[in-house]
Design a protein around this motif. Structure first.
Motif, PDB file in Angstrom:
ATOM      1  N   GLU A  71       0.726  -1.154  -0.011  1.00 28.00           N
ATOM      2  CA  GLU A  71      -0.056  -0.102   0.175  1.00 28.00           C
ATOM      3  C   GLU A  71       0.907   1.400  -0.001  1.00 28.00           C
ATOM      4  N   PRO A  72       0.664   1.974  -1.018  1.00 27.60           N
ATOM      5  CA  PRO A  72       1.719   3.297  -1.087  1.00 27.60           C
ATOM      6  C   PRO A  72       1.193   4.289   0.048  1.00 27.60           C
ATOM      7  N   THR A  73       2.100   4.900   0.681  1.00 27.74           N
ATOM      8  CA  THR A  73       2.076   6.013   1.559  1.00 27.74           C
ATOM      9  C   THR A  73       2.523   7.415   1.127  1.00 27.74           C
ATOM     10  N   GLY A  74       1.995   8.268   1.393  1.00 25.68           N
ATOM     11  CA  GLY A  74       2.435   9.631   0.937  1.00 25.68           C
ATOM     12  C   GLY A  74       1.382  10.771   1.510  1.00 25.68           C
ATOM     13  N   ARG A  75       1.477  11.656   0.573  1.00 25.96           N
ATOM     14  CA  ARG A  75       0.388  12.795   0.546  1.00 25.96           C
ATOM     15  C   ARG A  75      -0.473  13.024  -0.696  1.00 25.96           C
ATOM     16  N   VAL A  76      -1.670  13.611  -0.521  1.00 20.55           N
ATOM     17  CA  VAL A  76      -2.646  13.610  -1.613  1.00 20.55           C
ATOM     18  C   VAL A  76      -2.951  15.101  -1.695  1.00 20.55           C
ATOM     19  N   LYS A  77      -2.582  15.724  -2.997  1.00 18.11           N
ATOM     20  CA  LYS A  77      -3.106  17.002  -3.210  1.00 18.11           C
ATOM     21  C   LYS A  77      -4.160  17.146  -3.987  1.00 18.11           C
ATOM     22  N   ILE A  78      -5.119  17.554  -3.690  1.00 20.90           N
ATOM     23  CA  ILE A  78      -6.326  17.671  -4.276  1.00 20.90           C
ATOM     24  C   ILE A  78      -6.612  19.519  -4.432  1.00 20.90           C
ATOM     25  N   ILE A  79      -6.606  19.537  -5.905  1.00 21.07           N
ATOM     26  CA  ILE A  79      -6.697  21.000  -6.644  1.00 21.07           C
ATOM     27  C   ILE A  79      -8.273  21.089  -7.088  1.00 21.07           C
ATOM     28  N   TYR A  80      -8.935  22.282  -6.587  1.00 28.69           N
ATOM     29  CA  TYR A  80     -10.484  22.393  -7.383  1.00 28.69           C
ATOM     30  C   TYR A  80     -10.235  23.667  -8.093  1.00 28.69           C
ATOM     31  N   ARG A  81     -10.225  23.589  -9.341  1.00 28.05           N
ATOM     32  CA  ARG A  81     -10.158  24.795 -10.026  1.00 28.05           C
ATOM     33  C   ARG A  81     -11.365  24.973 -11.185  1.00 28.05           C
ATOM     34  N   HIS A  82     -11.851  26.332 -10.927  1.00 29.01           N
ATOM     35  CA  HIS A  82     -13.157  26.733 -11.593  1.00 29.01           C
ATOM     36  C   HIS A  82     -12.583  26.762 -13.305  1.00 29.01           C
ATOM     37  N   VAL A  83     -13.281  26.188 -13.972  1.00 25.51           N
ATOM     38  CA  VAL A  83     -12.966  26.144 -15.444  1.00 25.51           C
ATOM     39  C   VAL A  83     -13.417  27.661 -15.767  1.00 25.51           C
ATOM     40  N   GLY A  84     -12.425  28.588 -16.360  1.00 27.81           N
ATOM     41  CA  GLY A  84     -12.861  29.638 -17.096  1.00 27.81           C
ATOM     42  C   GLY A  84     -12.631  30.925 -16.395  1.00 27.81           C
ATOM     43  N   SER A  85     -12.067  30.509 -15.050  1.00 28.62           N
ATOM     44  CA  SER A  85     -11.298  31.639 -14.147  1.00 28.62           C
ATOM     45  C   SER A  85     -10.060  31.298 -13.501  1.00 28.62           C
ATOM     46  N   LYS A  86      -9.616  31.980 -12.766  1.00 30.19           N
ATOM     47  CA  LYS A  86      -8.329  31.643 -12.217  1.00 30.19           C
ATOM     48  C   LYS A  86      -8.575  31.277 -10.548  1.00 30.19           C
ATOM     49  N   PHE A  87      -9.822  30.922 -10.171  1.00 27.58           N
ATOM     50  CA  PHE A  87     -10.164  30.783  -8.806  1.00 27.58           C
ATOM     51  C   PHE A  87      -9.931  29.088  -8.589  1.00 27.58           C
ATOM     52  N   GLU A  88      -9.221  28.809  -7.712  1.00 29.07           N
ATOM     53  CA  GLU A  88      -8.728  27.556  -7.293  1.00 29.07           C
ATOM     54  C   GLU A  88      -8.547  27.210  -5.695  1.00 29.07           C
ATOM     55  N   VAL A  89      -8.721  26.092  -5.310  1.00 25.60           N
ATOM     56  CA  VAL A  89      -8.669  25.888  -3.704  1.00 25.60           C
ATOM     57  C   VAL A  89      -7.624  24.512  -3.712  1.00 25.60           C
ATOM     58  N   ILE A  90      -6.627  24.649  -3.087  1.00 23.91           N
ATOM     59  CA  ILE A  90      -5.579  23.548  -2.899  1.00 23.91           C
ATOM     60  C   ILE A  90      -5.765  22.971  -1.595  1.00 23.91           C
ATOM     61  N   LYS A  91      -6.103  21.557  -1.384  1.00 25.16           N
ATOM     62  CA  LYS A  91      -5.972  20.942  -0.248  1.00 25.16           C
ATOM     63  C   LYS A  91      -4.973  19.654  -0.111  1.00 25.16           C
ATOM     64  N   ARG A  92      -4.190  19.719   0.973  1.00 27.47           N
ATOM     65  CA  ARG A  92      -3.064  18.482   0.906  1.00 27.47           C
ATOM     66  C   ARG A  92      -3.495  17.834   2.194  1.00 27.47           C
ATOM     67  N   LYS A  93      -3.489  16.705   2.129  1.00 23.56           N
ATOM     68  CA  LYS A  93      -3.934  15.588   3.034  1.00 23.56           C
ATOM     69  C   LYS A  93      -2.714  14.314   3.204  1.00 23.56           C
ATOM     70  N   ASP A  94      -2.668  13.736   4.264  1.00 27.77           N
ATOM     71  CA  ASP A  94      -2.022  12.570   4.280  1.00 27.77           C
ATOM     72  C   ASP A  94      -2.477  11.307   3.665  1.00 27.77           C
ATOM     73  N   TYR A  95      -1.901  10.343   3.160  1.00 24.19           N
ATOM     74  CA  TYR A  95      -2.659   9.069   2.330  1.00 24.19           C
ATOM     75  C   TYR A  95      -2.084   8.157   3.140  1.00 24.19           C
TER      76      TYR A  95
END
Length: 138
Positions: A71-95
């Motif tokens: 089972e791989p271990t590390g971190r997960v980075k999840i990027i929520y990016r609005h299509v058509g604009s520069k708005f984005e939210v980045i979440k980093r969590k342990d996996y």
């Protein structure tokens, strides 16, 4: 003449196994480009196709390796990016196993691109992996 005789004697003793050279064993590092030692990871997940405005999306993430029982271990980075604009939210969590990650509350309607990036722990033989999903906020 002395050098030739000494070299010949040394070569004879080395081939007979009487003299040996001790060195550290060779090791291949995944981070230095030795591709045979790197284990690729597969980013299997699921995201809801659409959610109502004001709700939080739930992203299911499961990282797998080609080797059974590992089972791989590390971190997960999840990027929520609005299509058509520069708005984005980045979440980093342990996996540390298959998990459901809850995203931010979206108040802005439209289409969002969700990028899930797995970043392995340093020193492990796993590679980064990336998967992209689309969510529509109504």
């Amino acid at each position: 003449m002395k050098k030739i005789i000494a070299g010949l004697a040394t070569a004879t003793m080395m081939s007979a196994g009487l003299i040996g050279v001790s060195t550290a064993p060779a090791s291949a590092d995944c981070n230095r480009g030795y591709q045979g030692t790197c284990e690729s990871t597969d980013n299997k997940g699921r995201a809801p196709g659409s959610i109502k405005r004001g709700n939080k999306p739930k992203i299911k993430v499961r990282i797998t390796a080609p080797v059974e029982g590992v089972e791989p271990t590390g971190r997960v980075k999840i990027i929520y990016r609005h299509v058509g604009s520069k708005f984005e939210v980045i979440k980093r969590k342990d996996y540390d196993g298959p998990k459901k990650y809850i995203g931010p509350r979206f108040t802005r309607a439209g289409e969002y691109k969700v990028i899930v990036v797995f970043i392995p722990e340093p020193g492990t033989p796993f590679k980064r992996s990336k998967e992209t999903y689309r969510i529509t906020i109504k």
